[in-house]
Write a protein that holds these residues in place. Structure first.
Motif, PDB file in Angstrom:
ATOM      1  N   ASP A 346       0.850  -1.183   0.000  1.00 44.69           N
ATOM      2  CA  ASP A 346       0.000   0.000   0.000  1.00 44.69           C
ATOM      3  C   ASP A 346       0.889   1.238   0.000  1.00 44.69           C
ATOM      4  O   ASP A 346       2.059   1.188   0.392  1.00 44.69           O
ATOM      5  CB  ASP A 346      -0.929  -0.002   1.210  1.00 44.69           C
ATOM      6  CG  ASP A 346      -2.239   0.747   0.945  1.00 44.69           C
ATOM      7  OD1 ASP A 346      -2.275   1.563   0.000  1.00 44.69           O
ATOM      8  OD2 ASP A 346      -3.208   0.528   1.689  1.00 44.69           O
ATOM      9  N   VAL A 347       0.328   2.341  -0.412  1.00 46.96           N
ATOM     10  CA  VAL A 347       1.096   3.576  -0.565  1.00 46.96           C
ATOM     11  C   VAL A 347       1.289   4.279   0.768  1.00 46.96           C
ATOM     12  O   VAL A 347       0.635   3.962   1.770  1.00 46.96           O
ATOM     13  CB  VAL A 347       0.401   4.526  -1.559  1.00 46.96           C
ATOM     14  CG1 VAL A 347       0.324   3.895  -2.938  1.00 46.96           C
ATOM     15  CG2 VAL A 347      -1.002   4.915  -1.064  1.00 46.96           C
ATOM     16  N   THR A 348       2.185   5.249   0.759  1.00 51.38           N
ATOM     17  CA  THR A 348       2.406   6.067   1.943  1.00 51.38           C
ATOM     18  C   THR A 348       2.639   7.513   1.525  1.00 51.38           C
ATOM     19  O   THR A 348       2.689   7.826   0.332  1.00 51.38           O
ATOM     20  CB  THR A 348       3.601   5.533   2.768  1.00 51.38           C
ATOM     21  OG1 THR A 348       3.626   6.190   4.028  1.00 51.38           O
ATOM     22  CG2 THR A 348       4.922   5.767   2.045  1.00 51.38           C
ATOM     23  N   CYS A 349       2.784   8.361   2.500  1.00 52.68           N
ATOM     24  CA  CYS A 349       2.954   9.792   2.270  1.00 52.68           C
ATOM     25  C   CYS A 349       4.400  10.114   1.928  1.00 52.68           C
ATOM     26  O   CYS A 349       5.312   9.748   2.668  1.00 52.68           O
ATOM     27  CB  CYS A 349       2.522  10.544   3.523  1.00 52.68           C
ATOM     28  SG  CYS A 349       3.044  12.265   3.595  1.00 52.68           S
ATOM     29  N   GLY A 350       4.614  10.814   0.807  1.00 56.36           N
ATOM     30  CA  GLY A 350       5.940  11.296   0.467  1.00 56.36           C
ATOM     31  C   GLY A 350       6.133  12.722   0.968  1.00 56.36           C
ATOM     32  O   GLY A 350       5.167  13.484   1.116  1.00 56.36           O
ATOM     33  N   VAL A 351       7.372  13.086   1.251  1.00 59.50           N
ATOM     34  CA  VAL A 351       7.672  14.444   1.707  1.00 59.50           C
ATOM     35  C   VAL A 351       7.347  15.427   0.576  1.00 59.50           C
ATOM     36  O   VAL A 351       7.837  15.292  -0.546  1.00 59.50           O
ATOM     37  CB  VAL A 351       9.141  14.578   2.118  1.00 59.50           C
ATOM     38  CG1 VAL A 351       9.475  16.031   2.438  1.00 59.50           C
ATOM     39  CG2 VAL A 351       9.430  13.692   3.329  1.00 59.50           C
ATOM     40  N   ASN A 363      12.309  10.214   9.531  1.00 59.98           N
ATOM     41  CA  ASN A 363      11.493   9.004   9.418  1.00 59.98           C
ATOM     42  C   ASN A 363      10.357   9.223   8.427  1.00 59.98           C
ATOM     43  O   ASN A 363       9.200   8.855   8.671  1.00 59.98           O
ATOM     44  CB  ASN A 363      10.937   8.608  10.782  1.00 59.98           C
ATOM     45  CG  ASN A 363      12.009   8.066  11.705  1.00 59.98           C
ATOM     46  OD1 ASN A 363      12.427   6.919  11.567  1.00 59.98           O
ATOM     47  ND2 ASN A 363      12.486   8.890  12.631  1.00 59.98           N
ATOM     48  N   ALA A 364      10.684   9.837   7.298  1.00 57.94           N
ATOM     49  CA  ALA A 364       9.705  10.125   6.256  1.00 57.94           C
ATOM     50  C   ALA A 364      10.164   9.512   4.941  1.00 57.94           C
ATOM     51  O   ALA A 364      11.342   9.209   4.754  1.00 57.94           O
ATOM     52  CB  ALA A 364       9.522  11.638   6.112  1.00 57.94           C
ATOM     53  N   ALA A 365       9.212   9.326   4.027  1.00 55.78           N
ATOM     54  CA  ALA A 365       9.503   8.754   2.717  1.00 55.78           C
ATOM     55  C   ALA A 365       9.709   9.863   1.690  1.00 55.78           C
ATOM     56  O   ALA A 365       9.033  10.894   1.734  1.00 55.78           O
ATOM     57  CB  ALA A 365       8.356   7.847   2.281  1.00 55.78           C
ATOM     58  N   TYR A 366      10.611   9.621   0.765  1.00 52.44           N
ATOM     59  CA  TYR A 366      10.950  10.609  -0.254  1.00 52.44           C
ATOM     60  C   TYR A 366      10.746  10.021  -1.641  1.00 52.44           C
ATOM     61  O   TYR A 366      11.161   8.878  -1.908  1.00 52.44           O
ATOM     62  CB  TYR A 366      12.403  11.062  -0.100  1.00 52.44           C
ATOM     63  CG  TYR A 366      12.661  11.832   1.170  1.00 52.44           C
ATOM     64  CD1 TYR A 366      12.700  13.214   1.172  1.00 52.44           C
ATOM     65  CD2 TYR A 366      12.857  11.163   2.379  1.00 52.44           C
ATOM     66  CE1 TYR A 366      12.930  13.932   2.349  1.00 52.44           C
ATOM     67  CE2 TYR A 366      13.082  11.856   3.556  1.00 52.44           C
ATOM     68  CZ  TYR A 366      13.124  13.241   3.541  1.00 52.44           C
ATOM     69  OH  TYR A 366      13.337  13.931   4.699  1.00 52.44           O
ATOM     70  N   LEU A 367      10.119  10.777  -2.514  1.00 55.01           N
ATOM     71  CA  LEU A 367       9.943  10.323  -3.882  1.00 55.01           C
ATOM     72  C   LEU A 367      11.313  10.150  -4.547  1.00 55.01           C
ATOM     73  O   LEU A 367      12.198  10.994  -4.384  1.00 55.01           O
ATOM     74  CB  LEU A 367       9.102  11.305  -4.696  1.00 55.01           C
ATOM     75  CG  LEU A 367       7.585  11.020  -4.720  1.00 55.01           C
ATOM     76  CD1 LEU A 367       6.995  11.161  -3.333  1.00 55.01           C
ATOM     77  CD2 LEU A 367       6.862  11.910  -5.717  1.00 55.01           C
TER      78      LEU A 367
END
Length: 470
Positions: A346-351, A363-367
């Motif tokens: 499943d998807v998550t939030c990108g910065v 602790n964040a996801a980056y495209l």
């Protein structure tokens, strides 16, 4: 230890772009073109289900009902699929190991936030034919007004005949539209909180404004719309009650950026993970462990109902497959489920550089930095999450590293900012190992969402590595 040796102890999250060869870059771009075609043909869960089955059949998958009706047995290497009410699908490739030892699963959902028509939808008001709606899933209502919209779905007519409806996608089609208040008269509206600027009951769709010729008739515009619907689809007003008609953004998936590095599409959440897991599954032959790609409905509203993950569809199909292999007992079924490993894809939030304050950047996801491992989702204090254990996180990490997968890890926003959920916790109830693992997006749940082509391609590679090696 010197500085260079010490630096080897650190973890650096790299960009996918930096490791691509010229050939891989070309493959990635071609993969994204196929992805856009999939998205254009899969704007509803039914359409996605049909497209998944179409592609699976081209690769030799057989309907499990055919195997059952012909009294055949399943053997290692066989490929089967099962469909649940045209809204969920499970693909299996039978492995060499007994199924009670477990199998490798990549599970996604194929429903997306949208606007549905109410059963009694059509009415006339102030010279307009209008459609009453009820939104589905978590949306920002103001994002759905003043944009071109399409109608997708099915109508079940008297006697059970099913008619497919698509209005607004062909360049010669009309679109439909939800109006908004002009700025000149919006003083009161502009004082409302953003969440209430557009009310749910105000998401009524403009469907027509031309009356029939009879000036004495009541609801002349509505009657003209019914006339047109009857001519094209054989519909009557009562057929709205037995229809599933969904309002979605009109138009095709598009490249974003001068470098064409991103894709804008409706329904990245979660058909981006459905496509990548499907693509991975269709390339697997003769696995050691049985592999499964699972595509379910209703995740956006809690995974309930006959086609959601809470249904017994998946468990029942596994039992059928074990029976066809001559391996079924209730105990062995329980063992098979408990011994399985799953990526809840499943998807998550990108910065987003426009909104950096909602994430904790370490602790964040980056495209562009590859597939995202999310140990837990949930909300505020991990409520309702599946929290993957360290051993399974380590196993997935090793698979990715051993296969050269670019990956990152992230939470879904700051601790007290909000959160989200997936189907992970439902499969974990069987005792199997499950972790969330998917693509980072910008503008998640908006009519048009953004994803990196690099992440799409890397996610496909990651899912394939997991299915073959978990």
């Amino acid at each position: 230890m010197d500085t260079k040796e010490l630096q080897k102890l650190t973890k650096k999250y790299e960009y996918v772009w930096d490791k691509l060869t010229e050939t891989e870059l070309k493959d990635m771009m071609n993969f994204s073109e196929d992805y856009k075609k999939f998205m254009d043909s899969s704007k509803t869960e039914r359409e996605a289900c049909h497209e998944i089955v179409r592609r699976a059949k081209e690769k030799g998958f057989v309907d499990i009902n055919e195997v059952i009706s012909q009294n055949k047995k399943l053997n290692a290497g066989d490929k089967v699929y099962a469909v649940n009410k045209d809204k969920a699908v499970a693909l299996f490739i039978i492995g060499n190991e007994p199924m009670e030892k477990g199998f490798n699963i990549v599970g996604s959902h194929i429903d997306s936030p949208r606007i549905d028509l109410k059963p009694n939808a059509l009415y006339e008001d102030e010279g307009f034919a209008m459609l009453e709606t009820h939104y589905y899933g978590g949306i920002k209502k103001y994002q759905w007004v003043t944009i071109p919209l399409a109608i997708h779905g099915v109508v079940v007519k008297k006697g059970g005949e099913v008619v497919n409806v698509v209005i607004g996608e062909d360049e010669n089609d009309p679109v439909v539209y939800i109006s908004d208040l002009l700025i000149h008269l919006s003083a009161n509206q502009m004082e409302k909180k953003l969440a209430n600027g557009i009310e749910g009951e105000d998401l009524n769709v403009l469907f027509g404004s031309m009356p029939i010729e009879d000036k004495e008739a009541k609801d002349r515009v509505k009657l003209n719309i019914l006339k047109l619907l009857n001519e094209k689809y054989g519909m009557t007003e009562e057929d709205f009650v037995t229809a599933e008609l969904e309002i979605v953004p009109a138009g095709k998936a598009r490249d974003v950026g001068l470098d064409r590095s991103m894709v804008m599409a409706y329904g990245h959440d979660d058909r981006i993970c459905a496509f990548t897991s499907l693509a991975a599954m269709l390339e697997i032959e003769n696995p050691q462990k049985t592999c499964c790609a699972l595509f379910v409905d209703k995740e956006e509203i809690g995974s309930n109902g006959a086609t959601g993950m809470h249904s017994r569809f998946f468990e029942n199909v596994v039992a059928e497959i074990m029976e066809l292999k001559g391996e079924y007992t209730e105990l062995k079924l329980r063992r098979a489920l408990a011994n399985s490993c799953m990526l809840s894809s499943d998807v998550t939030c990108g910065v987003d550089p426009n909104y950096p304050g909602v994430v904790e950047k370490k602790n964040a996801a980056y495209l562009g930095k590859g597939i995202v491992l999310t140990k837990y989702t949930g909300s505020r204090g991990k409520y309702t999450c599946n929290d993957a254990n360290a051993e399974f996180m380590g196993k997935v990490r090793d698979i990715f590293n051993d296969n050269g997968i670019v990956w990152q890890t992230a939470e879904l926003g700051k601790v007290d900012q909000g959160g989200g959920g997936t189907i992970a916790y439902i499969l974990a109830e069987y005792g199997m190992e499950v972790v969330d693992c998917g693509v980072a997006l910008l503008s998640m749940h908006a009519p048009w969402e953004i994803a990196s082509k690099a992440d799409i391609f890397e996610t496909y590679r990651a899912y394939k590595a997991f299915l073959l090696n978990a």
